[in-house]
Design a protein around this motif. Structure first.
Motif, mmCIF file in Angstrom:
data_model
loop_
_atom_site.group_PDB
_atom_site.id
_atom_site.type_symbol
_atom_site.label_atom_id
_atom_site.label_comp_id
_atom_site.label_asym_id
_atom_site.label_seq_id
_atom_site.Cartn_x
_atom_site.Cartn_y
_atom_site.Cartn_z
ATOM 1 N N VAL A 108 -4.357 -1.392 -10.576
ATOM 2 C CA VAL A 108 -4.147 -1.513 -9.130
ATOM 3 C C VAL A 108 -5.487 -1.866 -8.490
ATOM 4 O O VAL A 108 -6.497 -1.224 -8.791
ATOM 5 N N PRO A 109 -5.551 -2.869 -7.610
ATOM 6 C CA PRO A 109 -6.844 -3.295 -7.057
ATOM 7 C C PRO A 109 -7.646 -2.188 -6.370
ATOM 8 O O PRO A 109 -8.864 -2.097 -6.556
ATOM 9 N N SER A 110 -6.993 -1.342 -5.561
ATOM 10 C CA SER A 110 -7.711 -0.289 -4.842
ATOM 11 C C SER A 110 -7.038 1.056 -5.082
ATOM 12 O O SER A 110 -5.834 1.192 -4.872
ATOM 13 N N VAL A 111 -7.815 2.047 -5.507
ATOM 14 C CA VAL A 111 -7.269 3.369 -5.834
ATOM 15 C C VAL A 111 -8.165 4.447 -5.258
ATOM 16 O O VAL A 111 -9.390 4.386 -5.378
ATOM 17 N N ASP A 149 0.841 -1.201 0.000
ATOM 18 C CA ASP A 149 0.000 0.000 0.000
ATOM 19 C C ASP A 149 0.875 1.248 0.000
ATOM 20 O O ASP A 149 1.756 1.382 0.855
ATOM 21 N N ILE A 150 0.631 2.153 -0.956
ATOM 22 C CA ILE A 150 1.418 3.383 -1.060
ATOM 23 C C ILE A 150 0.484 4.593 -1.023
ATOM 24 O O ILE A 150 -0.575 4.606 -1.663
ATOM 25 N N ILE A 151 0.911 5.610 -0.272
ATOM 26 C CA ILE A 151 0.168 6.865 -0.165
ATOM 27 C C ILE A 151 1.062 7.986 -0.671
ATOM 28 O O ILE A 151 2.204 8.133 -0.205
ATOM 29 N N ASN A 209 3.707 -5.245 -7.484
ATOM 30 C CA ASN A 209 2.831 -5.963 -6.553
ATOM 31 C C ASN A 209 1.989 -5.028 -5.684
ATOM 32 O O ASN A 209 1.379 -5.471 -4.711
ATOM 33 N N ILE A 210 1.934 -3.759 -6.020
ATOM 34 C CA ILE A 210 1.156 -2.794 -5.237
ATOM 35 C C ILE A 210 -0.333 -3.136 -5.319
ATOM 36 O O ILE A 210 -0.870 -3.381 -6.393
ATOM 37 N N GLU A 211 -0.999 -3.143 -4.160
ATOM 38 C CA GLU A 211 -2.416 -3.491 -4.103
ATOM 39 C C GLU A 211 -3.309 -2.295 -3.799
ATOM 40 O O GLU A 211 -4.522 -2.376 -3.994
#
Length: 355
Positions: A213-216, A168-170, A190-192
């Motif tokens: 990306v699964p969640s944005v 998870d990246i912010i 592999n970022i989700e």
């Protein structure tokens, strides 16, 4: 009186560690590589950990609960000029690397957070300290359920410094642009989950890596092309758009495509919040075969966001589910709930077992 920690039997050391908070554990672990080895995987594991990377300091927020927005402990490591350390220099072992540091009585942090620990280090760049810190944390708590990484500056930042365990990246800095985004997503496939907290600048391609990306969650900054591009080409599970431009037609088309053409097969949730000067939503489902919401099914916050990164409490507070309608996908029979209000829309697709 000092205690010979390493001379105690294993069960005694484990009992001592059970009374330590996370900051105490970290502080003890940097005494030596041998001390760290004696601690590894022998303490309770936090539910969530977040790295915050700024230009001149690194911060680790440690959470006891996965869905909590308030952290339990904080560890800060500040980069300083050599003359600031004076005679208090010491070498500590972080992740197997010897780093010249000094303890820093940070009154601001200590005043706000009881469980805190601060270090200052001499280094011309973070290229040595950040990987060492991540390796150190991974050895202390190898089975962390969730690790997040928040970037608050970009100039001079090297994406390869982000550990491969991070999903998870912010992004939380001004002048965020699509080339920076693509650079990081290319080096970390592999970022989700991605959260873009400030306005995203630049043209986003239809085949951008962000689309998969699964969640944005993205602040689209009232940009109509970016809003429509994400709505049309998103291939992931969860999408939240903040400060969106007028997009009633694009949202309506997405729902119709989901209903009749089985497009967006992976989509689980969509939230669109309009900018203040955007035209408000009308009744976007009035021409569709809809039924009044059954009042029993209500999505949970966890169903919207398993990592608690893209979904914020404020997305939930304004929602009046009594204004919702249920829709059925033509060929599959899947059900979805649509909640349309003055400046926001929620679209949620139910799992088959929950229908």
């Amino acid at each position: 009186m000092s205690l010979p920690f390493l001379k105690f039997p294993c069960l005694v050391r484990r009992e001592i560690l059970s009374h330590f908070d996370y900051c105490d554990i970290f502080r003890l672990s940097v005494c030596s590589a041998r001390t760290r080895k004696s601690i590894e995987n022998r303490t309770r594991t936090p539910e969530k950990l977040r790295y915050i990377c700024r230009d001149n300091d690194l911060e680790i927020e440690i959470y006891d609960k996965l869905d909590c927005e308030n952290f339990n402990s904080v560890i800060s490591i500040h980069r300083v000029k050599p003359f600031i350390l004076y005679e208090e220099k010491m070498k500590i072992n972080i992740g197997g690397k010897s780093i010249q540091c000094g303890e820093w009585d940070d009154s601001y942090i200590c005043h706000h957070y009881k469980l805190s620990y601060s270090l200052k280090y001499i280094n011309s760049r973070q290229g040595k300290v950040l990987p060492a810190l991540q390796a150190h944390i991974n050895s202390l708590w190898p089975n962390l359920p969730l690790i997040q990484f928040e970037i608050r500056f970009f100039r001079g930042f090297c994406p390869s410094l982000i550990d491969s365990k991070i999903k998870d990246i912010i992004f939380d800095f001004d002048d965020m642009n699509t080339s920076m985004l693509e650079s990081i997503l290319t080096s970390h496939s592999n970022i989700e989950s991605v959260c873009i907290s400030n306005e995203l600048h630049g043209k986003l391609r239809a085949h951008s890596k962000l689309m998969r990306v699964p969640s944005v969650r993205c602040d689209v900054g009232n940009q109509s092309s970016l809003t429509e591009n994400l709505l049309e080409n998103f291939k992931g599970n969860r999408l939240i758009l903040d400060m969106a431009s007028t997009c009633e037609q694009a949202v309506s088309q997405l729902i119709k495509d989901w209903m009749f053409d089985a497009k967006y097969p992976n989509l689980k949730a969509l939230i669109v919040r309009l900018a203040n000067d955007a035209h408000s939503f009308g009744d976007i489902t009035k021409d569709l075969d809809r039924v009044k919401w059954d009042e029993y099914r209500r999505p949970t916050k966890k169903e919207f966001d398993t990592s608690n990164v893209i979904f914020k409490t404020r997305h939930w507070d304004w929602c009046n589910w009594d204004l919702s309608y249920d829709l059925k996908q033509k060929d599959t029979g899947k059900m979805a709930t649509v909640n349309c209000q003055y400046k926001a829309v929620i679209f949620f697709v139910w799992d088959c077992q929950n229908q």
